[in-house]
Design a protein around this motif. Structure first.
Motif, PDB file in Angstrom:
ATOM      1  N   GLY A   1     -14.877   4.334   7.795  1.00 40.43           N
ATOM      2  CA  GLY A   1     -13.609   4.778   7.206  1.00 40.43           C
ATOM      3  C   GLY A   1     -12.439   3.902   7.607  1.00 40.43           C
ATOM      4  N   LEU A   2     -12.715   2.819   8.324  1.00 45.87           N
ATOM      5  CA  LEU A   2     -11.653   1.958   8.868  1.00 45.87           C
ATOM      6  C   LEU A   2     -10.593   1.572   7.830  1.00 45.87           C
ATOM      7  CD1 LEU A   2     -10.341  -0.074  10.846  1.00 45.87           C
ATOM      8  CD2 LEU A   2     -12.195  -1.656  10.341  1.00 45.87           C
ATOM      9  N   VAL A   3     -11.024   1.096   6.661  1.00 43.13           N
ATOM     10  CA  VAL A   3     -10.059   0.592   5.672  1.00 43.13           C
ATOM     11  C   VAL A   3      -9.206   1.739   5.114  1.00 43.13           C
ATOM     12  CG1 VAL A   3      -9.891  -0.431   3.365  1.00 43.13           C
ATOM     13  CG2 VAL A   3     -11.392  -1.461   5.092  1.00 43.13           C
ATOM     14  N   ALA A   4      -9.847   2.866   4.827  1.00 50.30           N
ATOM     15  CA  ALA A   4      -9.101   4.021   4.307  1.00 50.30           C
ATOM     16  C   ALA A   4      -8.092   4.507   5.350  1.00 50.30           C
ATOM     17  CB  ALA A   4     -10.078   5.136   3.943  1.00 50.30           C
ATOM     18  N   ILE A   5      -8.488   4.494   6.600  1.00 47.21           N
ATOM     19  CA  ILE A   5      -7.595   4.940   7.687  1.00 47.21           C
ATOM     20  C   ILE A   5      -6.427   3.963   7.838  1.00 47.21           C
ATOM     21  CG2 ILE A   5      -7.488   5.221  10.212  1.00 47.21           C
ATOM     22  CD1 ILE A   5     -10.453   6.339   9.916  1.00 47.21           C
ATOM     23  N   ALA A   6      -6.704   2.671   7.736  1.00 45.31           N
ATOM     24  CA  ALA A   6      -5.628   1.670   7.810  1.00 45.31           C
ATOM     25  C   ALA A   6      -4.667   1.857   6.643  1.00 45.31           C
ATOM     26  CB  ALA A   6      -6.214   0.264   7.802  1.00 45.31           C
ATOM     27  N   ALA A   7      -5.207   2.149   5.457  1.00 47.02           N
ATOM     28  CA  ALA A   7      -4.352   2.341   4.278  1.00 47.02           C
ATOM     29  C   ALA A   7      -3.414   3.528   4.504  1.00 47.02           C
ATOM     30  CB  ALA A   7      -5.210   2.555   3.027  1.00 47.02           C
ATOM     31  N   MET A   8      -3.944   4.635   5.013  1.00 47.69           N
ATOM     32  CA  MET A   8      -3.100   5.810   5.262  1.00 47.69           C
ATOM     33  C   MET A   8      -2.083   5.516   6.360  1.00 47.69           C
ATOM     34  SD  MET A   8      -3.770   8.034   3.042  1.00 47.69           S
ATOM     35  CE  MET A   8      -2.909   9.493   3.627  1.00 47.69           C
ATOM     36  N   THR A   9      -2.504   4.803   7.383  1.00 45.20           N
ATOM     37  CA  THR A   9      -1.582   4.452   8.476  1.00 45.20           C
ATOM     38  C   THR A   9      -0.443   3.572   7.955  1.00 45.20           C
ATOM     39  OG1 THR A   9      -3.457   4.559   9.986  1.00 45.20           O
ATOM     40  CG2 THR A   9      -1.504   3.427  10.809  1.00 45.20           C
ATOM     41  N   ALA A  10      -0.765   2.747   6.952  1.00 49.09           N
ATOM     42  CA  ALA A  10       0.249   1.832   6.407  1.00 49.09           C
ATOM     43  C   ALA A  10       1.122   2.502   5.343  1.00 49.09           C
ATOM     44  CB  ALA A  10      -0.444   0.597   5.831  1.00 49.09           C
ATOM     45  N   GLY A  11       0.850   3.776   5.050  1.00 47.77           N
ATOM     46  CA  GLY A  11       1.770   4.497   4.157  1.00 47.77           C
ATOM     47  C   GLY A  11       1.229   4.840   2.779  1.00 47.77           C
ATOM     48  N   ALA A  12      -0.096   4.745   2.588  1.00 51.70           N
ATOM     49  CA  ALA A  12      -0.659   5.139   1.287  1.00 51.70           C
ATOM     50  C   ALA A  12      -0.372   6.612   1.018  1.00 51.70           C
ATOM     51  CB  ALA A  12      -2.166   4.890   1.273  1.00 51.70           C
ATOM     52  N   GLN A  13      -0.332   6.963  -0.272  1.00 55.76           N
ATOM     53  CA  GLN A  13      -0.136   8.381  -0.624  1.00 55.76           C
ATOM     54  C   GLN A  13      -1.409   9.164  -0.340  1.00 55.76           C
ATOM     55  OE1 GLN A  13      -0.216  10.570  -4.807  1.00 55.76           O
ATOM     56  NE2 GLN A  13       1.426   9.080  -4.713  1.00 55.76           N
ATOM     57  N   SER A  14      -2.554   8.578  -0.701  1.00 52.78           N
ATOM     58  CA  SER A  14      -3.836   9.246  -0.466  1.00 52.78           C
ATOM     59  C   SER A  14      -4.913   8.180  -0.337  1.00 52.78           C
ATOM     60  CB  SER A  14      -4.186  10.172  -1.644  1.00 52.78           C
ATOM     61  OG  SER A  14      -4.378   9.399  -2.813  1.00 52.78           O
ATOM     62  N   ALA A  15      -6.003   8.549   0.302  1.00 53.42           N
ATOM     63  CA  ALA A  15      -7.146   7.623   0.396  1.00 53.42           C
ATOM     64  C   ALA A  15      -8.421   8.415   0.206  1.00 53.42           C
ATOM     65  CB  ALA A  15      -7.151   6.917   1.749  1.00 53.42           C
TER      66      ALA A  15
ATOM     67  N   VAL B   1       0.817  -1.222   0.000  1.00 54.44           N
ATOM     68  CA  VAL B   1       0.000   0.000   0.000  1.00 54.44           C
ATOM     69  C   VAL B   1       0.853   1.276   0.000  1.00 54.44           C
ATOM     70  CG1 VAL B   1      -0.308   0.077   2.512  1.00 54.44           C
ATOM     71  CG2 VAL B   1      -2.099   0.975   1.074  1.00 54.44           C
ATOM     72  N   ARG B   2       2.134   1.119   0.309  1.00 54.90           N
ATOM     73  CA  ARG B   2       3.001   2.303   0.432  1.00 54.90           C
ATOM     74  C   ARG B   2       3.001   3.120  -0.865  1.00 54.90           C
ATOM     75  NH1 ARG B   2       7.699  -0.163   2.139  1.00 54.90           N
ATOM     76  NH2 ARG B   2       6.855  -0.282   4.233  1.00 54.90           N
ATOM     77  N   GLY B   3       2.690   4.395  -0.732  1.00 53.62           N
ATOM     78  CA  GLY B   3       2.721   5.299  -1.889  1.00 53.62           C
ATOM     79  C   GLY B   3       1.517   5.176  -2.813  1.00 53.62           C
ATOM     80  N   ALA B   4       0.571   4.309  -2.486  1.00 49.91           N
ATOM     81  CA  ALA B   4      -0.558   4.055  -3.400  1.00 49.91           C
ATOM     82  C   ALA B   4      -1.680   5.079  -3.217  1.00 49.91           C
ATOM     83  CB  ALA B   4      -1.113   2.656  -3.156  1.00 49.91           C
ATOM     84  N   ARG B   5      -2.406   5.318  -4.320  1.00 50.40           N
ATOM     85  CA  ARG B   5      -3.633   6.115  -4.250  1.00 50.40           C
ATOM     86  C   ARG B   5      -4.767   5.110  -4.063  1.00 50.40           C
ATOM     87  NH1 ARG B   5      -3.902   8.097  -9.776  1.00 50.40           N
ATOM     88  NH2 ARG B   5      -2.965   6.067 -10.022  1.00 50.40           N
ATOM     89  N   VAL B   6      -5.385   5.173  -2.904  1.00 53.40           N
ATOM     90  CA  VAL B   6      -6.344   4.138  -2.508  1.00 53.40           C
ATOM     91  C   VAL B   6      -7.768   4.687  -2.559  1.00 53.40           C
ATOM     92  CG1 VAL B   6      -7.057   2.649  -0.582  1.00 53.40           C
ATOM     93  CG2 VAL B   6      -4.626   3.084  -0.994  1.00 53.40           C
TER      94      VAL B   6
END
Ligand code: SAM
Length: 220
Positions: A89-103, A76-81
């Motif tokens: 919003g749990l999944v979007a928040i987990a994605a950002m916590t794991a290093g996504a670029q945006s959610a 997920v790192r750097g990904a646009r999710v």
């Protein structure tokens, strides 16, 4: 009328900041007692023409995908999710916590906008929100498209799965979290992980739901 309500205060009044059992590192404003908020909001929200408060619970499908993202930051790192049918919003928040670029969190329930904003702030991440029904148009341009716990009704399940498959066909990575809901087309998907997610008998038919994280198989 619904848009005029102060949903932020409503959420704060009827929830407690707490960690979903399968993602103890995250905190969400969730219902502490399930039956009262479900009943009360069914009546109160029903009068406003709004659906039941899905946003007040961390559903098993969402907890499983969130766990997977937190444990696989490289995916997920750097990904646009995009997290469609986001609820709390749990999944979007987990994605950002794991290093996504945006959610981008999407949900047609207008109360979710305030829930996602409160929950993102509680975890120190930024999550954008749209109340547009994304399923009405072709899947958005993104790197990772996620849908968790969306197969509890046949019409939604069929619509969302066809849409996700379309995204997969265009090369977007798709992840789905599902605890064995009736309309989940398990046989068409590849399971990446399985978790035993603690839930509540008030919401589910079991205290622990075996919940999978799935992807469409990649053609060789
Ligand atoms: C069971 S909840 C799952 C919420 C979250 N993904 C989780 O796992 O905790 C299902 C969510 O789907 C949302 N939903 C239903 N139809 C939708 C649609 N067409 N587009 C976006 N969200 C939708 C509902 O409002 C609800 O928040």
């Amino acid at each position: 009328m619904a848009a005029e309500r102060d949903w932020r205060s409503f959420i704060l009044e009827h929830t407690r900041l707490q960690a979903p059992p399968h993602t103890p590192e995250l905190k969400l404003h969730l219902a502490s007692e399930i039956t009262p908020i479900w009943r009360m909001t069914e009546e109160e929200l029903g009068e406003l023409g709004l659906p039941p408060p899905f946003w007040a619970f961390a559903w098993a499908g969402g907890q499983a995908v969130a766990r997977w993202l937190l444990d696989h930051p490289e995916a997920v790192r750097g990904a646009r999710v995009v997290d469609v049918a986001t609820g709390s919003g749990l999944v979007a928040i987990a994605a950002m916590t794991a290093g996504a670029q945006s959610a981008l969190a999407a949900d047609i329930d207008p109360v979710c906008e305030a829930a996602v904003a409160l929950n993102a702030a509680a975890n120190g991440v930024q999550v954008a929100f749209t109340g547009r029904d994304l399923l009405e148009t072709p899947p958005p341009d993104c790197d990772l498209l996620i849908a968790a716990d969306v197969c509890y009704e046949r019409p939604l399940a069929e619509r969302v799965m066809a849409w996700l498959e379309q995204a997969h066909g265009r090369g977007v990575r798709v992840l789905i979290g599902d605890p064995g809901r009736t309309y989940f087309p398990r046989q068409r998907l590849q399971r990446l992980a399985e978790y035993r997610v603690a839930t509540s008998r008030e919401l589910e038919d079991a205290e622990v739901k075996r919940t999978g994280v799935y992807a469409f198989p990649v053609a060789r």
